[in-house]
Write an enzyme that holds these catalytic residues in place. Structure first.
Site, short mmCIF file in Angstrom:
data_model
loop_
_atom_site.label_atom_id
_atom_site.label_comp_id
_atom_site.label_asym_id
_atom_site.label_seq_id
_atom_site.Cartn_x
_atom_site.Cartn_y
_atom_site.Cartn_z
N CYS A 111 0.81 -1.22 0.00
CA CYS A 111 0.00 0.00 0.00
C CYS A 111 0.85 1.27 0.00
CB CYS A 111 -0.95 0.02 1.19
SG CYS A 111 -1.90 -1.49 1.35
N HIS A 260 -2.96 6.93 3.12
CA HIS A 260 -3.50 5.65 2.64
C HIS A 260 -4.87 5.43 3.28
CE1 HIS A 260 -4.09 1.59 1.59
NE2 HIS A 260 -3.66 1.06 2.72
N ASN A 290 -10.33 0.13 0.95
CA ASN A 290 -8.86 0.11 0.82
C ASN A 290 -8.50 -0.52 -0.52
OD1 ASN A 290 -6.16 -0.53 0.98
ND2 ASN A 290 -6.25 -1.35 3.06
O1 UT7 Z 1 -3.60 -1.74 3.89
C1 UT7 Z 1 -3.49 -2.26 5.19
C2 UT7 Z 1 -4.54 -3.30 5.39
N1 UT7 Z 1 -5.00 -3.57 6.73
C3 UT7 Z 1 -5.44 -2.68 7.62
O2 UT7 Z 1 -5.35 -1.50 7.48
C4 UT7 Z 1 -6.07 -3.29 8.86
C5 UT7 Z 1 -5.96 -2.42 10.09
N2 UT7 Z 1 -6.91 -2.90 11.11
C6 UT7 Z 1 -8.20 -2.53 11.11
O3 UT7 Z 1 -8.62 -1.72 10.30
C7 UT7 Z 1 -9.10 -3.12 12.18
O4 UT7 Z 1 -8.31 -3.87 13.09
C8 UT7 Z 1 -10.23 -4.01 11.61
C9 UT7 Z 1 -11.25 -3.14 10.88
C10 UT7 Z 1 -9.67 -5.07 10.68
C11 UT7 Z 1 -10.97 -4.70 12.75
O5 UT7 Z 1 -11.48 -3.73 13.68
P1 UT7 Z 1 -11.33 -3.96 15.24
O6 UT7 Z 1 -11.95 -2.80 15.90
O7 UT7 Z 1 -9.87 -4.23 15.52
O8 UT7 Z 1 -12.24 -5.23 15.46
P2 UT7 Z 1 -11.85 -6.65 16.09
O9 UT7 Z 1 -11.06 -7.44 15.11
O10 UT7 Z 1 -11.32 -6.45 17.47
O11 UT7 Z 1 -13.28 -7.30 16.21
C12 UT7 Z 1 -14.25 -6.83 17.15
C13 UT7 Z 1 -15.47 -7.70 17.01
C14 UT7 Z 1 -15.18 -9.19 17.03
O12 UT7 Z 1 -16.23 -9.82 17.72
P3 UT7 Z 1 -16.07 -10.31 19.26
O13 UT7 Z 1 -14.92 -11.29 19.21
O14 UT7 Z 1 -15.74 -9.07 20.00
O15 UT7 Z 1 -17.39 -10.91 19.55
C15 UT7 Z 1 -15.22 -9.59 15.59
O16 UT7 Z 1 -15.55 -10.94 15.41
O17 UT7 Z 1 -16.11 -7.46 15.76
C16 UT7 Z 1 -16.32 -8.69 15.07
N3 UT7 Z 1 -16.24 -8.48 13.63
C17 UT7 Z 1 -17.30 -8.14 12.89
N4 UT7 Z 1 -18.58 -7.94 13.19
C18 UT7 Z 1 -19.41 -7.61 12.18
C19 UT7 Z 1 -15.14 -8.54 12.84
N5 UT7 Z 1 -15.47 -8.27 11.57
C20 UT7 Z 1 -16.81 -8.01 11.58
C21 UT7 Z 1 -17.72 -7.67 10.56
N6 UT7 Z 1 -19.01 -7.47 10.91
N7 UT7 Z 1 -17.34 -7.50 9.27
#
Ligand code: UT7
Length: 333
Positions: A111, A260, A290
């Site tokens: 990226c 980005h 993204n």
């Molecule tokens: O170009 C670089 C590419 N990558 C990035 O930039 C990624 C950077 N990271 C992020 O943007 C964030 O970490 C994410 C958007 C990927 C995730 O957000 P988060 O606030 O870190 O969420 P999390 O992974 O801690 O998940 C929180 C909850 C989980 O449920 P429980 O375990 O708390 O019950 C997930 O299972 O949200 C759940 N979850 C979802 N719920 C609904 C994860 N994905 C989804 C979804 N819809 N799509």
């Protein structure tokens, strides 16, 4: 010492995938995606390959620059989603645009690739005698390497392309800072297309960072979202500050930052860490998600065409990505 952007162009596929469209195959909802990422929809290729999207954006950039493509001395393509192992996608872009006198190669910095490539273009144009223009193309069909069974990553990615024609200008503003932390390679990767070499004896012995995965999505992007998030909020300010310091400039004197577009919350935290208001950030993540290396130049092209960025504005392009890489470039549009 500087780099001058003569013209930009972008291309996105017609098909739009909204947050609600994901409900057909994963458990998710619009509210979660919007509040956690800032994304409402993204463009998805229904077949147009990476090279085609790149070529369309390159033609638009050449037209905006008003130059003859045969005067382009260098084509760099920054895709992480090439259609071929070889040749370089840059060669296909040359074929499509008529940049017949250009050296062509691909650059892989994920990226952060567009910013890396702008920097390499700057150095090439500065030192290569007779070189006039460089064409930097960032084109991505991330839907090819997205695991649509992984709800925490598949909602992030979209497809699209953008390009810029640049020239070296001794009097123009320019500074940059590029970096990487290879110890973070394990936090964001996509394994090379599955292949079974006929003489392979012990595949397990050479296994590196990848999880054991197979099946339809075995080659797709895998990430530790929290680690990438943490890295991004620090790496972007670090790169931008380092680039500014090299020319004795403060980030406050920038007119616009083009970060980005990975997650609106990452951008908000990074802007806060740079002590800059969100008004200075160019944001288009809502409608694109993204798009990896294409994200910064798509945002740049849209901002130029809408008038959000004007000639003379001091801008900073700043990104991070798999590697983990990071990069910033400061220039005057
Ligand atoms: O170009 C670089 C590419 N990558 C990035 O930039 C990624 C950077 N990271 C992020 O943007 C964030 O970490 C994410 C958007 C990927 C995730 O957000 P988060 O606030 O870190 O969420 P999390 O992974 O801690 O998940 C929180 C909850 C989980 O449920 P429980 O375990 O708390 O019950 C997930 O299972 O949200 C759940 N979850 C979802 N719920 C609904 C994860 N994905 C989804 C979804 N819809 N799509």
């Amino acid at each position: 010492m500087g780099l001058h952007i003569l013209g930009t162009g972008s291309y996105v596929p017609e098909k739009i995938m909204t947050n609600d469209d994901y409900k057909a195959f994963i458990e998710t909802n619009d509210e979660w995606i919007r509040t956690r990422t800032g994304i409402s929809s993204r463009h998805i290729s229904t077949g147009e390959p990476t090279w085609y999207m790149g070529a369309q954006s390159a033609k638009a950039a050449i037209e905006a620059a008003g130059i003859d493509p045969s005067d382009i001395s260098l084509v760099i393509d920054t895709s992480v989603t090439h259609d071929y192992h070889t040749p370089a996608t840059a060669c296909i872009i040359q074929r499509e645009t008529g940049a017949v006198n250009a050296a062509c190669f691909d650059l892989g910095a994920a990226c952060a690739g567009f910013v890396y490539a702008m920097d390499i273009a700057h150095r090439y144009l500065k030192t290569e005698s007779g070189a006039k223009y460089a064409l930097v193309v960032a084109n991505e069909q991330l839907s090819k390497i997205t695991n649509y069974e992984d709800r925490s990553s598949c909602i992030l990615f979209g497809d699209g392309a953008a390009a810029a024609v640049v020239e070296y200008d001794e009097n123009a503003l320019y500074s940059s800072h590029l970096g990487a932390d290879g110890t973070g390679a394990k936090y964001l990767y996509a394994k090379h297309t599955e292949f079974d070499p006929p003489f392979e004896e012990d595949a397990e012995k050479w296994k590196d960072i990848e999880e054991k995965k197979s099946g339809r999505y075995g080659h797709c992007l895998t990430q530790d979202g929290k680690e990438v998030y943490r890295f991004a909020t620090q790496a972007m300010p670090k790169a931008a500050k380092a680039a500014a310091e090299k020319i004795g400039m403060t980030l406050g004197s920038l007119d616009k930052i083009i970060p980005h577009q990975a997650n609106i919350r990452i951008i908000e935290t990074a802007m806060k860490n740079m002590k800059l208001s969100m008004e200075k950030a160019v944001i288009n993540i809502k409608n694109h998600g993204n798009t990896s290396s294409a994200s910064i130049p798509i945002a740049l092209d849209e901002a130029v065409r809408s008038g959000e960025i004007k000639r003379g504005d001091k801008i900073c392009l700043v990104g991070f990505g798999a590697g983990l890489t990071y990069a910033a470039a400061i220039l005057q549009y």
